[in-house]
Design an enzyme around this catalytic site. Structure first.
Site, PDB file in Angstrom:
ATOM      1  N   LYS A 184       0.153   4.311  -0.274  1.00 49.58           N
ATOM      2  CA  LYS A 184      -0.456   5.519   0.322  1.00 49.58           C
ATOM      3  C   LYS A 184      -0.163   6.743  -0.561  1.00 49.58           C
ATOM      4  O   LYS A 184      -0.083   6.599  -1.777  1.00 49.58           O
ATOM      5  CB  LYS A 184       0.019   5.694   1.767  1.00 49.58           C
ATOM      6  CG  LYS A 184      -0.178   4.413   2.567  1.00 49.58           C
ATOM      7  CD  LYS A 184       0.013   4.565   4.053  1.00 49.58           C
ATOM      8  CE  LYS A 184      -0.196   3.208   4.716  1.00 49.58           C
ATOM      9  NZ  LYS A 184      -0.119   3.264   6.174  1.00 49.58           N
ATOM     10  N   GLY A 201       2.339   2.253  10.757  1.00 47.47           N
ATOM     11  CA  GLY A 201       3.283   3.351  10.594  1.00 47.47           C
ATOM     12  C   GLY A 201       3.960   3.776  11.889  1.00 47.47           C
ATOM     13  O   GLY A 201       4.605   4.814  11.945  1.00 47.47           O
ATOM     14  N   SER A 221       3.372  -2.206  10.374  1.00 47.75           N
ATOM     15  CA  SER A 221       4.819  -2.237  10.585  1.00 47.75           C
ATOM     16  C   SER A 221       5.467  -3.583  10.275  1.00 47.75           C
ATOM     17  O   SER A 221       6.382  -4.009  10.981  1.00 47.75           O
ATOM     18  CB  SER A 221       5.168  -1.780  12.010  1.00 47.75           C
ATOM     19  OG  SER A 221       4.728  -0.452  12.215  1.00 47.75           O
ATOM     20  N   ASN A 263       0.866  -1.182   0.000  1.00 50.10           N
ATOM     21  CA  ASN A 263       0.000   0.000   0.000  1.00 50.10           C
ATOM     22  C   ASN A 263       0.899   1.228   0.000  1.00 50.10           C
ATOM     23  O   ASN A 263       1.510   1.549   1.019  1.00 50.10           O
ATOM     24  CB  ASN A 263      -0.893  -0.043   1.255  1.00 50.10           C
ATOM     25  CG  ASN A 263      -1.718   1.227   1.419  1.00 50.10           C
ATOM     26  OD1 ASN A 263      -1.791   2.050   0.508  1.00 50.10           O
ATOM     27  ND2 ASN A 263      -2.333   1.373   2.581  1.00 50.10           N
ATOM     28  N   GLU A 281      -6.839   4.613   7.804  1.00 52.34           N
ATOM     29  CA  GLU A 281      -6.646   6.042   7.525  1.00 52.34           C
ATOM     30  C   GLU A 281      -7.888   6.633   6.855  1.00 52.34           C
ATOM     31  O   GLU A 281      -8.196   7.813   7.033  1.00 52.34           O
ATOM     32  CB  GLU A 281      -5.380   6.233   6.670  1.00 52.34           C
ATOM     33  CG  GLU A 281      -4.130   6.018   7.518  1.00 52.34           C
ATOM     34  CD  GLU A 281      -2.932   5.444   6.781  1.00 52.34           C
ATOM     35  OE1 GLU A 281      -2.897   5.499   5.541  1.00 52.34           O
ATOM     36  OE2 GLU A 281      -2.024   4.921   7.473  1.00 52.34           O
ATOM     37  N   HIS A 306      -9.539   1.066   4.891  1.00 52.86           N
ATOM     38  CA  HIS A 306      -8.247   1.254   5.574  1.00 52.86           C
ATOM     39  C   HIS A 306      -8.444   2.196   6.758  1.00 52.86           C
ATOM     40  O   HIS A 306      -9.241   3.132   6.683  1.00 52.86           O
ATOM     41  CB  HIS A 306      -7.204   1.815   4.594  1.00 52.86           C
ATOM     42  CG  HIS A 306      -5.830   1.805   5.171  1.00 52.86           C
ATOM     43  ND1 HIS A 306      -5.394   2.784   6.032  1.00 52.86           N
ATOM     44  CD2 HIS A 306      -4.812   0.917   5.054  1.00 52.86           C
ATOM     45  CE1 HIS A 306      -4.153   2.493   6.406  1.00 52.86           C
ATOM     46  NE2 HIS A 306      -3.778   1.374   5.830  1.00 52.86           N
ATOM     47  N   GLU A 322      -5.418  -5.038  10.536  1.00 55.38           N
ATOM     48  CA  GLU A 322      -4.398  -4.015  10.754  1.00 55.38           C
ATOM     49  C   GLU A 322      -4.683  -3.269  12.048  1.00 55.38           C
ATOM     50  O   GLU A 322      -5.461  -2.306  12.051  1.00 55.38           O
ATOM     51  CB  GLU A 322      -4.405  -3.021   9.589  1.00 55.38           C
ATOM     52  CG  GLU A 322      -4.135  -3.645   8.246  1.00 55.38           C
ATOM     53  CD  GLU A 322      -3.534  -2.641   7.281  1.00 55.38           C
ATOM     54  OE1 GLU A 322      -2.474  -2.935   6.740  1.00 55.38           O
ATOM     55  OE2 GLU A 322      -4.113  -1.563   7.091  1.00 55.38           O
TER      56      GLU A 322
HETATM   57  P1  PGA Z   1       2.816   0.220   7.672  1.00 56.65           P
HETATM   58  O1  PGA Z   1       1.363   0.413   7.006  1.00 56.65           O
HETATM   59  O2  PGA Z   1       3.383  -1.065   7.118  1.00 56.65           O
HETATM   60  O3  PGA Z   1       3.598   1.429   7.243  1.00 56.65           O
HETATM   61  O4  PGA Z   1       2.612   0.146   9.139  1.00 56.65           O
HETATM   62  C1  PGA Z   1       0.516  -0.678   6.806  1.00 56.65           C
HETATM   63  C2  PGA Z   1      -0.788  -0.209   6.209  1.00 56.65           C
HETATM   64  O5  PGA Z   1      -1.264   0.871   6.570  1.00 56.65           O
HETATM   65  O6  PGA Z   1      -1.378  -0.888   5.353  1.00 56.65           O
END
Ligand code: PGA
Length: 253
Positions: free
Chosen positions: A11, A174, A214, A9, A98, A96, A168
């Site tokens: 982003k 992140g 992460s 992803n 976010e 997601h 997640e």
């Molecule tokens: P990250 O993001 O690996 O940077 O923690 C995962 C995601 O949001 O899909």
């Protein structure tokens, strides 16, 4: 047999030159190392056609990071399932954290989006996961149950088999903080048992459940070794070929 998947992803990262470069690096890596897991990427929407041009031979799946809950019409800024289908995209990430956090997306909207995606031959990657407060309150199993039921349990047996779920935990996205393999496995098994209760074990065994939050080159193998974890949805570590290819390698192994 359910699929093993590493999905990146991206982003809101990369300009067009950088995006093209990484797409080519992934393509080259996969040609040199044709493993057995599926490799998918979700670049920003404006690069999907570029990806489609580069990946005409299907080595890499192409996903949107979101799609509209509306079919078409006066919805400025939105991208429809039909548009994604028309360019030959493979699917879309839906729900997601976010999107939930910054755009107030709800499970009810996710339900509409998942259904729309399936109606347009797109694979939905449906994301769920609890916040830190919810985990601290011991509420994580209930939160994930509610998210899973509300967004997915109106689907038919045939439809749910086509869905990919990404667990997640919001506190791990992140942040550099990963769920332990045991914590992730607990929730993955929980999600699978919810599906089994509603649709039967055979169907539950067909649904791929990815872990996201992460995942890095050095922890991927341990996470992927859990019995109910079928791969990962990768954010930060999907932005460079060195880390992303190591994560793919961990799942191919
Ligand atoms: P990250 O993001 O690996 O940077 O923690 C995962 C995601 O949001 O899909």
């Amino acid at each position: 047999m359910r699929k093993k998947i590493v999905a990146g992803n991206w982003k809101m990262n990369k300009n067009v030159i950088e995006a093209q470069q990484l797409m080519l690096q992934i393509l080259h890596y996969r040609k040199e190392n044709p493993g057995n897991c599926a490799v998918w990427i979700a670049p920003p929407a404006m690069y999907l056609l570029l990806a489609k041009d580069l990946y005409s031979t299907q080595q890499v799946g192409i996903f949107a990071q979101d799609m509209s809950a509306y079919k078409s019409g006066a919805y400025t800024g939105e991208i429809s399932a039909e548009m994604l289908e028309s360019i030959g995209a493979d699917g879309a990430i839906i729900g997601h954290s976010e999107r939930r956090q910054y755009h107030n997306e709800t499970d009810a909207q996710c339900n509409i989006k998942v259904k729309l995606a399936l109606d347009h031959n797109l694979t939905p990657i449906y994301c769920n996961g609890e916040t830190l407060e919810q985990r601290k309150a011991g509420d994580h199993l209930n939160v994930v149950k509610k998210q899973t039921e509300e967004a997915l349990f109106t689907l038919s047996d045939e439809e749910i088999r086509k869905v990919v779920i990404a667990y997640e935990p919001v506190w791990a996205i992140g942040t550099g903080e990963t769920a332990t393999p045991e914590q992730a496995q607990e929730i993955h098994a929980h999600i699978r048992s919810l599906i089994a209760k509603k649709y039967g074990q055979k169907t539950a065994d067909e649904v791929s459940i990815l872990y996201g939050g992460s995942v890095k080159a050095d922890n991927a193998q341990e996470i992927f070794s859990q019995p109910d974890i079928d791969g990962g949805l990768i954010g930060g570590a999907a932005l460079n070929i060195t880390d992303f290819s190591k994560i793919i390698e961990a799942l191919d192994a």
